[in-house]
Design a protein around this motif. Structure first.
Motif, PDB file in Angstrom:
ATOM      1  N   SER A 250      -3.231   4.252  -5.597  1.00 55.15           N
ATOM      2  CA  SER A 250      -3.677   3.407  -4.392  1.00 55.15           C
ATOM      3  C   SER A 250      -4.532   2.748  -5.685  1.00 55.15           C
ATOM      4  N   GLU A 251      -5.206   3.339  -6.401  1.00 56.88           N
ATOM      5  CA  GLU A 251      -7.202   2.738  -6.586  1.00 56.88           C
ATOM      6  C   GLU A 251      -6.593   1.747  -7.910  1.00 56.88           C
ATOM      7  N   LEU A 252      -5.369   1.719  -8.516  1.00 61.58           N
ATOM      8  CA  LEU A 252      -4.904   0.783  -9.079  1.00 61.58           C
ATOM      9  C   LEU A 252      -3.899  -0.083  -8.121  1.00 61.58           C
ATOM     10  N   GLY A 253      -3.307  -0.263  -7.390  1.00 61.69           N
ATOM     11  CA  GLY A 253      -3.008  -1.126  -6.729  1.00 61.69           C
ATOM     12  C   GLY A 253      -4.358  -1.682  -6.078  1.00 61.69           C
ATOM     13  N   ASP A 254      -5.241  -1.261  -6.322  1.00 60.04           N
ATOM     14  CA  ASP A 254      -6.793  -1.859  -5.321  1.00 60.04           C
ATOM     15  C   ASP A 254      -6.776  -3.052  -6.665  1.00 60.04           C
TER      16      ASP A 254
ATOM     17  N   LEU B 254     -13.027 -15.310   0.514  1.00 57.77           N
ATOM     18  CA  LEU B 254     -12.941 -14.389   1.087  1.00 57.77           C
ATOM     19  C   LEU B 254     -13.727 -13.284   0.992  1.00 57.77           C
ATOM     20  N   GLU B 255     -13.605 -12.928   2.026  1.00 61.23           N
ATOM     21  CA  GLU B 255     -14.726 -11.527   2.609  1.00 61.23           C
ATOM     22  C   GLU B 255     -13.335 -10.193   3.144  1.00 61.23           C
ATOM     23  N   ARG B 256     -13.200  -8.979   2.938  1.00 59.83           N
ATOM     24  CA  ARG B 256     -13.262  -8.597   2.682  1.00 59.83           C
ATOM     25  C   ARG B 256     -13.677  -6.600   3.205  1.00 59.83           C
ATOM     26  N   THR B 257     -13.642  -5.956   4.071  1.00 60.24           N
ATOM     27  CA  THR B 257     -14.593  -4.804   3.735  1.00 60.24           C
ATOM     28  C   THR B 257     -13.286  -3.964   4.004  1.00 60.24           C
ATOM     29  N   GLN B 258     -12.455  -3.950   3.767  1.00 61.04           N
ATOM     30  CA  GLN B 258     -11.244  -2.465   3.924  1.00 61.04           C
ATOM     31  C   GLN B 258      -9.878  -3.032   3.736  1.00 61.04           C
ATOM     32  N   THR B 259      -9.688  -2.001   2.874  1.00 61.63           N
ATOM     33  CA  THR B 259      -7.779  -2.366   2.788  1.00 61.63           C
ATOM     34  C   THR B 259      -7.254  -0.761   2.959  1.00 61.63           C
ATOM     35  N   ARG B 260      -5.779  -1.402   3.590  1.00 61.03           N
ATOM     36  CA  ARG B 260      -4.781  -0.103   4.018  1.00 61.03           C
ATOM     37  C   ARG B 260      -4.486   0.548   2.461  1.00 61.03           C
ATOM     38  N   MET B 261      -4.553  -0.547   1.250  1.00 59.19           N
ATOM     39  CA  MET B 261      -4.421   0.576  -0.037  1.00 59.19           C
ATOM     40  C   MET B 261      -5.221   1.708  -0.448  1.00 59.19           C
ATOM     41  N   MET B 262      -6.938   1.270   0.190  1.00 62.43           N
ATOM     42  CA  MET B 262      -7.849   2.274  -0.244  1.00 62.43           C
ATOM     43  C   MET B 262      -7.635   3.127   1.087  1.00 62.43           C
ATOM     44  N   GLY B 263      -6.945   3.537   1.977  1.00 59.27           N
ATOM     45  CA  GLY B 263      -7.350   3.889   3.159  1.00 59.27           C
ATOM     46  C   GLY B 263      -8.039   3.337   4.490  1.00 59.27           C
ATOM     47  N   GLY B 264      -8.335   2.271   4.870  1.00 59.69           N
ATOM     48  CA  GLY B 264      -8.450   1.821   6.019  1.00 59.69           C
ATOM     49  C   GLY B 264      -7.269   1.417   7.022  1.00 59.69           C
ATOM     50  N   SER B 265      -7.482   1.308   8.244  1.00 66.45           N
ATOM     51  CA  SER B 265      -6.740   1.112   9.135  1.00 66.45           C
ATOM     52  C   SER B 265      -6.593   0.364   9.604  1.00 66.45           C
ATOM     53  N   HIS B 266      -6.585  -0.654   8.556  1.00 62.27           N
ATOM     54  CA  HIS B 266      -5.946  -2.240   8.174  1.00 62.27           C
ATOM     55  C   HIS B 266      -6.833  -2.892   7.280  1.00 62.27           C
ATOM     56  N   CYS B 267      -6.208  -4.146   7.281  1.00 64.37           N
ATOM     57  CA  CYS B 267      -6.660  -5.197   6.053  1.00 64.37           C
ATOM     58  C   CYS B 267      -7.730  -6.236   6.371  1.00 64.37           C
ATOM     59  N   ASP B 268      -8.815  -6.579   6.801  1.00 61.48           N
ATOM     60  CA  ASP B 268      -9.476  -7.409   7.057  1.00 61.48           C
ATOM     61  C   ASP B 268      -9.717  -8.743   6.667  1.00 61.48           C
ATOM     62  N   PHE B 269      -9.062  -9.363   6.172  1.00 61.98           N
ATOM     63  CA  PHE B 269      -9.270 -10.679   5.676  1.00 61.98           C
ATOM     64  C   PHE B 269     -10.061 -12.117   6.212  1.00 61.98           C
ATOM     65  N   CYS B 270     -11.110 -12.701   5.927  1.00 61.62           N
ATOM     66  CA  CYS B 270     -11.615 -12.750   6.494  1.00 61.62           C
ATOM     67  C   CYS B 270     -12.092 -14.452   5.434  1.00 61.62           C
ATOM     68  N   TYR B 271     -11.312 -15.880   5.710  1.00 62.30           N
ATOM     69  CA  TYR B 271     -11.607 -16.136   4.357  1.00 62.30           C
ATOM     70  C   TYR B 271     -12.436 -17.349   5.074  1.00 62.30           C
TER      71      TYR B 271
ATOM     72  N   ALA C 161       0.981  -1.118   0.107  1.00 62.89           N
ATOM     73  CA  ALA C 161      -0.205  -0.515  -0.149  1.00 62.89           C
ATOM     74  C   ALA C 161       0.893   1.333  -0.335  1.00 62.89           C
ATOM     75  N   ASP C 162       2.083   1.227   0.933  1.00 61.73           N
ATOM     76  CA  ASP C 162       3.045   2.945   0.375  1.00 61.73           C
ATOM     77  C   ASP C 162       3.521   2.480  -0.658  1.00 61.73           C
ATOM     78  N   LEU C 163       3.907   1.596  -1.030  1.00 63.91           N
ATOM     79  CA  LEU C 163       4.515   1.489  -2.486  1.00 63.91           C
ATOM     80  C   LEU C 163       3.245   2.600  -3.103  1.00 63.91           C
ATOM     81  N   MET C 164       2.368   1.708  -3.527  1.00 63.39           N
ATOM     82  CA  MET C 164       1.351   2.819  -4.595  1.00 63.39           C
ATOM     83  C   MET C 164       0.802   3.584  -4.013  1.00 63.39           C
ATOM     84  N   ARG C 165       0.480   3.931  -2.553  1.00 62.38           N
ATOM     85  CA  ARG C 165       0.603   5.561  -2.913  1.00 62.38           C
ATOM     86  C   ARG C 165       1.635   7.077  -3.237  1.00 62.38           C
ATOM     87  N   ASP C 166       3.118   5.820  -2.760  1.00 67.08           N
ATOM     88  CA  ASP C 166       4.022   6.423  -3.231  1.00 67.08           C
ATOM     89  C   ASP C 166       3.698   6.779  -4.740  1.00 67.08           C
TER      90      ASP C 166
END
Length: 157
Positions: free
Chosen positions: A109-113, A131-148, A100-105
């Motif tokens: 970020s939208e391409l990283g997603d 896989l369910e996920r409601t947020q990612t660091r890539m798109m500005g979330g506090s964390h990526c919440d993976f639920c497999y 996420a840091d790389l793509m922000r730099d």
């Protein structure tokens, strides 16, 4: 002479440093939405192919997730916690992500997603998992919440 092996992050960094300027040029020439739509189509095609391959393989495998997370963590580029785990479900929170840091730099970020984060769904499909996920660091979330999880319908997101 042995060649040094690149970590997944090093490989993706090289790819993104080449791909992002090319994609931005294509967006300027063809239109941003046209290019984003083409990337989304590529992603959906990959998911469908992964699901087709999965039906020929084995039962869903949650046990390989730690190995996969450790692989993508190579070089200390991710911090994550296993929040919960049982025989049918694993929840993981990624709290630091250099992808996420790389793509922000790179200002992308939208391409990283689309180019990096969406691959998580393809890998889950290949393993026969949902896989369910409601947020990612890539798109500005506090964390990526993976639920497999095993045994649920896998509709393309």
């Amino acid at each position: 002479m042995d060649q040094p092996q690149l970590t997944p992050f090093q490989r993706i960094k090289i790819q993104m440093e080449l791909a992002v300027p090319l994609i931005r040029t294509l967006q300027d020439e063809l239109g941003a939405q046209v290019v984003l739509d083409a990337l989304r189509k590529r992603y959906n095609d990959q998911r469908m192919a992964a699901r087709g391959a999965c039906t020929k393989l084995r039962p869903p495998r949650l046990d390989i997730l730690k190995r996969d997370f450790d692989h993508f963590k190579s070089g200390n580029v991710l911090d994550y916690d296993v929040v919960s785990a049982d025989d049918d479900r694993v929840e993981i929170h990624v709290t630091r992500c250099q992808y996420a840091d790389l793509m922000r730099d790179l200002g992308a970020s939208e391409l990283g997603d689309l180019l990096i984060c969406s691959e998580d769904y393809v890998m889950a499909d290949r393993a026969g998992l949902q896989l369910e996920r409601t947020q990612t660091r890539m798109m500005g979330g506090s964390h990526c919440d993976f639920c497999y999880a095993k045994g649920r319908d896998q509709s393309v997101s």
